[in-house]
Write a protein that holds these residues in place. Structure first.
Motif, PDB file in Angstrom:
ATOM      1  N   CYS A 175       0.837  -1.203   0.000  1.00 53.81           N
ATOM      2  CA  CYS A 175       0.000   0.000   0.000  1.00 53.81           C
ATOM      3  C   CYS A 175       0.872   1.253   0.000  1.00 53.81           C
ATOM      4  CB  CYS A 175      -0.916   0.000   1.231  1.00 53.81           C
ATOM      5  SG  CYS A 175      -2.263  -1.198   1.173  1.00 53.81           S
ATOM      6  N   GLU A 228      -8.098  11.815  -5.252  1.00 54.94           N
ATOM      7  CA  GLU A 228      -9.018  10.683  -5.246  1.00 54.94           C
ATOM      8  C   GLU A 228      -8.289   9.364  -4.999  1.00 54.94           C
ATOM      9  OE1 GLU A 228     -11.614  10.636  -8.620  1.00 54.94           O
ATOM     10  OE2 GLU A 228     -11.686  12.822  -8.756  1.00 54.94           O
ATOM     11  N   GLU A 245      -5.826   9.286  -1.809  1.00 59.97           N
ATOM     12  CA  GLU A 245      -6.592   9.339  -0.567  1.00 59.97           C
ATOM     13  C   GLU A 245      -7.404   8.064  -0.357  1.00 59.97           C
ATOM     14  OE1 GLU A 245      -6.570  11.488   1.893  1.00 59.97           O
ATOM     15  OE2 GLU A 245      -4.926  12.569   0.895  1.00 59.97           O
ATOM     16  N   LYS A 246      -7.946   7.518  -1.430  1.00 61.64           N
ATOM     17  CA  LYS A 246      -8.724   6.288  -1.320  1.00 61.64           C
ATOM     18  C   LYS A 246      -7.852   5.139  -0.828  1.00 61.64           C
ATOM     19  CE  LYS A 246     -11.922   3.388  -3.956  1.00 61.64           C
ATOM     20  NZ  LYS A 246     -12.564   3.186  -5.278  1.00 61.64           N
ATOM     21  N   LYS A 278      -5.023   5.420   0.835  1.00 58.69           N
ATOM     22  CA  LYS A 278      -4.594   5.723   2.197  1.00 58.69           C
ATOM     23  C   LYS A 278      -5.670   5.347   3.207  1.00 58.69           C
ATOM     24  CE  LYS A 278      -2.880   9.617   4.958  1.00 58.69           C
ATOM     25  NZ  LYS A 278      -2.575  11.073   4.931  1.00 58.69           N
ATOM     26  N   ASN A 279      -6.911   5.666   2.897  1.00 60.38           N
ATOM     27  CA  ASN A 279      -8.009   5.340   3.814  1.00 60.38           C
ATOM     28  C   ASN A 279      -8.208   3.825   3.912  1.00 60.38           C
ATOM     29  OD1 ASN A 279      -8.476   8.070   4.252  1.00 60.38           O
ATOM     30  ND2 ASN A 279      -9.982   8.222   2.602  1.00 60.38           N
ATOM     31  N   TRP A 280      -8.099   3.116   2.788  1.00 59.47           N
ATOM     32  CA  TRP A 280      -8.263   1.661   2.814  1.00 59.47           C
ATOM     33  C   TRP A 280      -7.158   1.021   3.649  1.00 59.47           C
ATOM     34  CZ3 TRP A 280      -5.592  -2.744   1.528  1.00 59.47           C
ATOM     35  CH2 TRP A 280      -6.324  -3.919   1.441  1.00 59.47           C
ATOM     36  N   GLN A 281      -5.955   1.502   3.517  1.00 57.39           N
ATOM     37  CA  GLN A 281      -4.852   0.963   4.310  1.00 57.39           C
ATOM     38  C   GLN A 281      -5.098   1.181   5.800  1.00 57.39           C
ATOM     39  OE1 GLN A 281      -1.213   3.209   4.223  1.00 57.39           O
ATOM     40  NE2 GLN A 281       0.064   1.371   4.376  1.00 57.39           N
ATOM     41  N   ARG A 282      -5.586   2.357   6.147  1.00 57.47           N
ATOM     42  CA  ARG A 282      -5.856   2.656   7.557  1.00 57.47           C
ATOM     43  C   ARG A 282      -6.942   1.742   8.122  1.00 57.47           C
ATOM     44  NH1 ARG A 282      -7.454   7.512   6.977  1.00 57.47           N
ATOM     45  NH2 ARG A 282      -9.683   7.031   7.077  1.00 57.47           N
ATOM     46  N   ASP A 283      -7.939   1.411   7.296  1.00 57.95           N
ATOM     47  CA  ASP A 283      -9.027   0.568   7.771  1.00 57.95           C
ATOM     48  C   ASP A 283      -8.667  -0.921   7.769  1.00 57.95           C
ATOM     49  OD1 ASP A 283     -10.526   2.865   8.002  1.00 57.95           O
ATOM     50  OD2 ASP A 283     -11.494   2.638   6.038  1.00 57.95           O
ATOM     51  N   SER A 284      -7.688  -1.327   6.989  1.00 61.87           N
ATOM     52  CA  SER A 284      -7.367  -2.745   6.840  1.00 61.87           C
ATOM     53  C   SER A 284      -6.206  -3.191   7.711  1.00 61.87           C
ATOM     54  CB  SER A 284      -7.047  -3.061   5.367  1.00 61.87           C
ATOM     55  OG  SER A 284      -8.145  -2.748   4.538  1.00 61.87           O
ATOM     56  N   HIS A 299      -4.137  -2.427  11.200  1.00 63.69           N
ATOM     57  CA  HIS A 299      -4.212  -1.696  12.460  1.00 63.69           C
ATOM     58  C   HIS A 299      -2.915  -1.914  13.232  1.00 63.69           C
ATOM     59  CE1 HIS A 299      -8.374  -2.578  11.217  1.00 63.69           C
ATOM     60  NE2 HIS A 299      -8.667  -1.396  11.757  1.00 63.69           N
TER      61      HIS A 299
END
Length: 491
Positions: free
Chosen positions: A37, A106, A109-110, A112-118, A120
């Protein structure tokens, strides 16, 4: 026991997934997914910088060349075609700036957000998902790994017993060949062999039994490992699917060929270039810079020295500003004649100018020939001067200026012998004759203008007019006009 277990987990004897500890490659894939990622985000960020740099270079190139084309010698439809290149660059630059914005705003950021949610992060380091995978595989493998350790122990015992049995049998055989050994010694060796054979049999039975127990737990081991592995296969499937969708979106942002605006840019560019018409350009040049240009062809005009002066590029006086009578040289004399400026708009005619004629009726014409003015002034005789003086006396409303005086000064500036010099006459009005020195070089632009170099001395014989010009005389006797701010009075 746990210490031995941990050692067995690290001891990998082959490359198979089922070997103890080889599940760690699957666990490591979780960490690799997080790193991928980061790598993809760096990839997109670098491409965005390239798009921005390219857009800026295109824009700068387009603006620089548009200025060159606009100021250059190219003209007509071909100029518009050339400018179309610059227009294309500026518009494509805007599209590439939009690509840069889409990549960062787009796609980046998309991801980056997916990595943060997947993935931990834990307080003690590593990721929660990695620990869960490690724990799942360890739990599934623990019973089987324990039995495998027992099998390995039984195998070592069996192999050791076999080695001892073979060694004892070898010693017994050698003892029989030696006649010096006593029967008691041979009997002990024989008993040793029998004992070793019994130990081999026991260890072999235990080894077989441990293998049977291992075989019993193997199916459950495989099932548990499959379940854990499938769980992290699904986790990796989500990452791969997400990457695929993201890369397709990146492709859409990068592929300008699918953007109708991009196609319109090049269609417009093609139309503009195709509209280039050599015949039209040549016709335009002919009309604006060639034989088809309009021309103010010369026509007959009544001559008037004052009208000629009035319409010169230097003065352009209006009728209400008064009339100046310019001095006329005496034949054979280089001495200047003062000029008379009247307060009336009446022009005193010279030569054959008809009485009552209006010298300003052709005032709207831009230029008139002035080449004959100086020649006429130099060729006019004393008789003309007398006529002009008589005419001036008849005009009662005309005021005398400091350039003219009817007082008897004791010397005649118009004398035939040329001895009289109005500039040396102490009774001459102030400002009539002043010695001046040139401050700068000046090259006369018209026939009635003087030319001189910085440092040259000349004589000012008339006050500065409204346009900043004075009348003067060079040392060689030439009369003419010069800019007043180009000289200074000699103290």
């Amino acid at each position: 026991m746990s210490g031995n277990y941990d050692d067995s987990m690290i001891d990998v004897s082959s490359d198979s997934f089922w070997e103890v500890g080889n599940y760690k490659r699957t666990v490591r894939r979780v960490d690799d997914g997080n790193r991928l990622c980061n790598d993809l985000m760096n990839c997109l960020h670098e491409r965005a910088r390239i798009e921005k740099s390219y857009a800026q270079q295109l824009s700068e190139w387009g603006k620089r060349w548009r200025q060159y084309v606009d100021k250059g010698p190219q003209y007509g439809t071909l100029e518009r075609a050339w400018s179309a290149l610059c227009t294309e660059a500026e518009k494509v630059s805007d599209l590439h700036m939009e690509v840069k914005a889409a990549l960062m705003g787009e796609d980046f950021e998309k991801l980056k957000n997916w990595q943060r949610d997947s993935y931990h992060k834990q307080m003690i380091g590593g990721f929660k998902e990695s620990k869960e995978a490690e724990d799942g595989f360890r739990k599934a493998q623990k019973p089987w790994a324990k039995k495998l350790k027992e099998v390995d122990t039984m195998k070592k015992s069996y192999h050791s017993a076999c080695k001892e049995e073979k060694l004892a049998a070898s010693r017994e055989t050698n003892s029989k060949l030696e006649s010096s050994n006593s029967p008691d010694a041979q009997k002990k060796l024989q008993e040793k062999v029998e004992k070793c054979q019994q130990e081999v049999q026991k260890t072999k039975e235990r080894y077989d039994k441990s293998l049977e127990e291992l075989d019993k737990v193997t199916p459950q081991y495989m099932e548990n490992m499959e379940q854990v592995f499938e769980q992290w296969q699904q986790f990796e499937d989500k990452r791969i699917s997400f990457f695929r969708e993201l890369l397709l979106e990146v492709k859409q942002h990068l592929d300008l060929s699918t953007d109708h605006r991009f196609q319109t840019i090049y269609q417009t560019m093609e139309d503009t270039i195709s509209a280039t018409d050599a015949e039209e350009d040549l016709k335009w040049f002919r009309s604006n810079h060639g034989p088809a240009m309009p021309m103010n062809w010369p026509q007959f005009e009544d001559w008037s020295i004052d009208l000629n002066r009035t319409l010169s590029r230097r003065e352009k006086k209006k009728p209400s500003e008064g009339v100046t009578l310019t001095g006329i040289n005496q034949t054979g004399s280089d001495q200047p004649v003062p000029s008379v400026k009247t307060s009336s708009s009446l022009t005193v005619p010279t030569k054959s100018a008809p009485v009552g004629s209006n010298p300003f009726e052709e005032e709207q014409e831009e230029e008139k020939e002035e080449e004959e003015e100086m020649a006429v002034e130099q060729e006019t005789t004393v008789n003309h001067i007398s006529v002009e003086k008589e005419k001036i006396k008849t005009v009662g409303s005309m005021e005398k200026t400091p350039d003219w005086s009817d007082e008897d000064t004791g010397s005649n500036p118009f004398s035939a012998n040329g001895e009289g010099n109005p500039f040396e006459d102490e009774s001459a009005p102030p400002g009539v004759a002043v010695a001046v020195r040139a401050l700068y070089d000046y090259e006369g632009q018209e026939q009635d203008e003087l030319s001189f170099q910085a440092g040259d001395e000349l004589t000012k014989i008339g006050d500065e007019d409204d346009q900043g010009w004075c009348k003067g005389q060079l040392k060689d006797g030439k009369l003419g006009l010069y800019p007043a701010n180009y000289v200074e009075a000699i103290q």
